[in-house]
Design an enzyme around this catalytic site. Structure first.
Site, PDB file in Angstrom:
ATOM      1  N   TYR A 144       0.863  -1.186   0.000  1.00 10.05           N
ATOM      2  CA  TYR A 144       0.000   0.000   0.000  1.00 10.05           C
ATOM      3  C   TYR A 144       0.891   1.224   0.000  1.00 10.05           C
ATOM      4  O   TYR A 144       1.787   1.342   0.842  1.00 10.05           O
ATOM      5  CB  TYR A 144      -0.897  -0.012   1.247  1.00 10.05           C
ATOM      6  CG  TYR A 144      -1.806   1.188   1.376  1.00 10.05           C
ATOM      7  CD1 TYR A 144      -2.940   1.308   0.585  1.00 10.05           C
ATOM      8  CD2 TYR A 144      -1.534   2.200   2.293  1.00 10.05           C
ATOM      9  CE1 TYR A 144      -3.786   2.403   0.699  1.00 10.05           C
ATOM     10  CE2 TYR A 144      -2.370   3.295   2.427  1.00 10.05           C
ATOM     11  CZ  TYR A 144      -3.498   3.393   1.626  1.00 10.05           C
ATOM     12  OH  TYR A 144      -4.324   4.481   1.749  1.00 10.05           O
ATOM     13  N   ASP A 239       9.395   2.507  -0.553  1.00  7.09           N
ATOM     14  CA  ASP A 239       8.417   3.224   0.254  1.00  7.09           C
ATOM     15  C   ASP A 239       8.697   2.859   1.711  1.00  7.09           C
ATOM     16  O   ASP A 239       8.305   1.787   2.186  1.00  7.09           O
ATOM     17  CB  ASP A 239       7.005   2.816  -0.169  1.00  7.09           C
ATOM     18  CG  ASP A 239       5.935   3.525   0.651  1.00  7.09           C
ATOM     19  OD1 ASP A 239       6.292   4.200   1.646  1.00  7.09           O
ATOM     20  OD2 ASP A 239       4.746   3.405   0.318  1.00  7.09           O
ATOM     21  N   LYS A 267       5.296   9.219   8.813  1.00  6.87           N
ATOM     22  CA  LYS A 267       5.123   8.698  10.169  1.00  6.87           C
ATOM     23  C   LYS A 267       6.182   9.196  11.165  1.00  6.87           C
ATOM     24  O   LYS A 267       6.044  10.289  11.688  1.00  6.87           O
ATOM     25  CB  LYS A 267       5.042   7.173  10.111  1.00  6.87           C
ATOM     26  CG  LYS A 267       3.845   6.724   9.216  1.00  6.87           C
ATOM     27  CD  LYS A 267       3.443   5.307   9.446  1.00  6.87           C
ATOM     28  CE  LYS A 267       2.450   4.790   8.417  1.00  6.87           C
ATOM     29  NZ  LYS A 267       1.056   4.929   8.749  1.00  6.87           N
TER      30      LYS A 267
HETATM   31  N1  HOZ Z   1      -3.882   3.072   6.164  1.00  7.88           N
HETATM   32  C1  HOZ Z   1      -3.112   3.456   7.289  1.00  7.88           C
HETATM   33  C2  HOZ Z   1      -2.409   2.323   7.923  1.00  7.88           C
HETATM   34  N2  HOZ Z   1      -1.800   1.391   7.066  1.00  7.88           N
HETATM   35  C3  HOZ Z   1      -3.892   4.280   8.286  1.00  7.88           C
HETATM   36  C4  HOZ Z   1      -5.102   3.660   8.815  1.00  7.88           C
HETATM   37  C5  HOZ Z   1      -5.901   4.652   9.689  1.00  7.88           C
HETATM   38  O1  HOZ Z   1      -5.387   5.668  10.075  1.00  7.88           O
HETATM   39  O2  HOZ Z   1      -7.052   4.361   9.936  1.00  7.88           O
END
Ligand code: HOZ
Length: 429
Positions: A144, A239, A267
């Protein structure tokens, strides 16, 4: 444990926020439970609006490597806020954070700050396309890279959690330039590149995947990506939004000794405030406006509060012994969990790398997204709900990683293991 106030707030949120949340996985839909509304956080703990406390292994999905409310970060932020919250003009703090990133992350000569991981990855592929004069990108199933159109093909994280392939609203014309292939399959990658490599602008990968649960690179996989992209003149983009400063001070590229051309970060470099960044080889990064023609901009980019939190966070990572202690705690928790699962005869795989953790309810080795999708999601949901009921806060999806922080104590780990033993024993019975 009463969660009445959370339930009330969720009802209200559902009326005026899509799905009641501002990011899909938090709705906890896949684990059949309602989300908790958090009032405050301190150290290793979250406190919800009903007064319950939880040992937190989500860490805001990765950034909180120091734990919540770190006194050095907080003090610096209080001072910073007195000097204004945003200027939209250059500051010395941007240079300081950029310098720290350049020092710590091997492939980064030059770095541009943005506001999220999504911005970082979409900017990195624009740059790769401009630099190579090619349109096609290769990604890997279950990785992702944020929610930009080009990446919503066989994506992990929330897309996997919701069990959908991509998203309506993404033009076919855009994703016809994206090819997604299985992670950890070096042979397939070689084949695809030998057919299409000369049209490929970049190959983007989570070097350690955190968005289909935790999946480690098989020996030789990252080396193959490096070798083959070089042959075809395609750029290699790591990434490291999740893995950056998490699996080693310099991220996965340091841990595995592979030098990508570009890297994306987020992050941890924001210390809990919204930040992303992309950086890499000087000759590539020079193409970015205003130095070069590749356009990318942002009103809040380099925001002084976010830079301050990032600087203070990275400073503490340099304290001798920081990583040894963090990694040891992660290892203790995962080994303990593995022993419990073994003893109870529950087919599962618990693993960690650095301060990232994963648990799959399956007896097969998880090397890619196909393997990850065979996990027992019902068992995961029961485990998640049981753990939350005992005050342990995990990511509410089988397709996410867990994160340890410096604030977690040996007692937190012992309490977590005792809870896991209890919950898994009940599940087994
Ligand atoms: N998609 C992010 C984690 N892989 C964030 C999920 C979230 O903040 O709900």
């Amino acid at each position: 444990m009463s969660v009445e106030k959370s339930a009330e707030l969720y009802k209200e949120a559902l009326r005026i926020i899509p799905g009641g949340v501002n990011s899909p996985v938090r709705a906890c839909k896949s684990v059949g439970i309602q989300p908790l509304f958090i009032e405050r956080a301190q150290g290793s703990k979250l406190f919800d609006v009903d007064g319950n406390s939880y040992i937190d292994y989500v860490g805001s999905w990765g950034p909180m490597i120091l734990g919540h409310g770190n006194p050095f970060v907080n003090r610096a932020l209080s001072l910073a806020i007195e000097r204004g919250t945003s200027y939209g003009a250059p500051t010395e703090r941007e240079i300081e954070l950029a310098r720290m990133i350049v020092e710590m992350v091997p492939c980064v000569d030059v770095v541009r700050m943005v506001n999220s991981g999504t911005e970082a990855t979409m900017s990195a592929i624009r740059l790769a396309r401009a630099f190579t004069g090619r349109d096609m990108i290769i990604k890997f199933d279950g990785c992702y890279h944020g929610h930009a159109d080009s990446f919503l093909v066989e994506a992990g994280s929330g897309v996997a959690t919701l069990g959908i392939a991509g998203s309506p609203g993404v033009p076919k014309d855009v994703i016809r330039h994206t090819l997604s292939i299985p992670y950890n399959d070096s042979q397939k990658f070689r084949r695809v590149m030998s057919d299409l490599g000369d049209n490929v602008a970049c190959v983007i990968v989570e070097p350690v995947v955190g968005n289909m649960g935790l999946v480690l690179p098989a020996p030789g996989f990252l080396e193959t990506l490096r070798e083959v992209t070089q042959i075809h003149g395609s750029l290699l983009v790591f990434d490291e939004v999740m893995t950056g400063f998490r699996v080693a001070p310099g991220g996965a590229q340091e841990r595995y000794g592979i030098m990508p051309d570009l890297t994306t970060l987020g992050k941890v470099i924001g210390g809990g405030l919204p930040v992303g960044a992309y950086g890499g080889r000087k000759d590539i990064m020079e193409q970015i406006a205003p130095q070069g023609p590749v356009y990318q901009a942002g009103t809040l980019s380099g925001n002084p509060l976010a830079m301050t939190a990032g600087i203070e966070t990275l400073k503490q990572l340099k304290i001798p012994g920081f990583y040894e202690s963090l990694f040891k705690k992660t290892d203790t928790l995962i080994k303990g969990l593995g022993e419990i699962l073994n003893r109870l005869g529950i087919p599962a795989r618990a693993s960690c790398v650095g301060s990232m953790m994963g648990l799959f309810f399956t007896d097969r080795e998880v090397l890619n997204f196909q393997d990850a999708k065979t996990c027992d999601l019902k068992l995961f949901s029961a485990y998640y709900r049981g753990m939350r009921d005992k005050g342990i806060y995990l990511a509410p999806s089988q397709f996410e990683a867990g994160f340890m922080s410096a604030a977690h104590s040996d007692e937190d780990i012992a309490v977590t293991l005792a809870a896991a033993e209890d919950v898994l024993t009940k599940i087994k019975d």
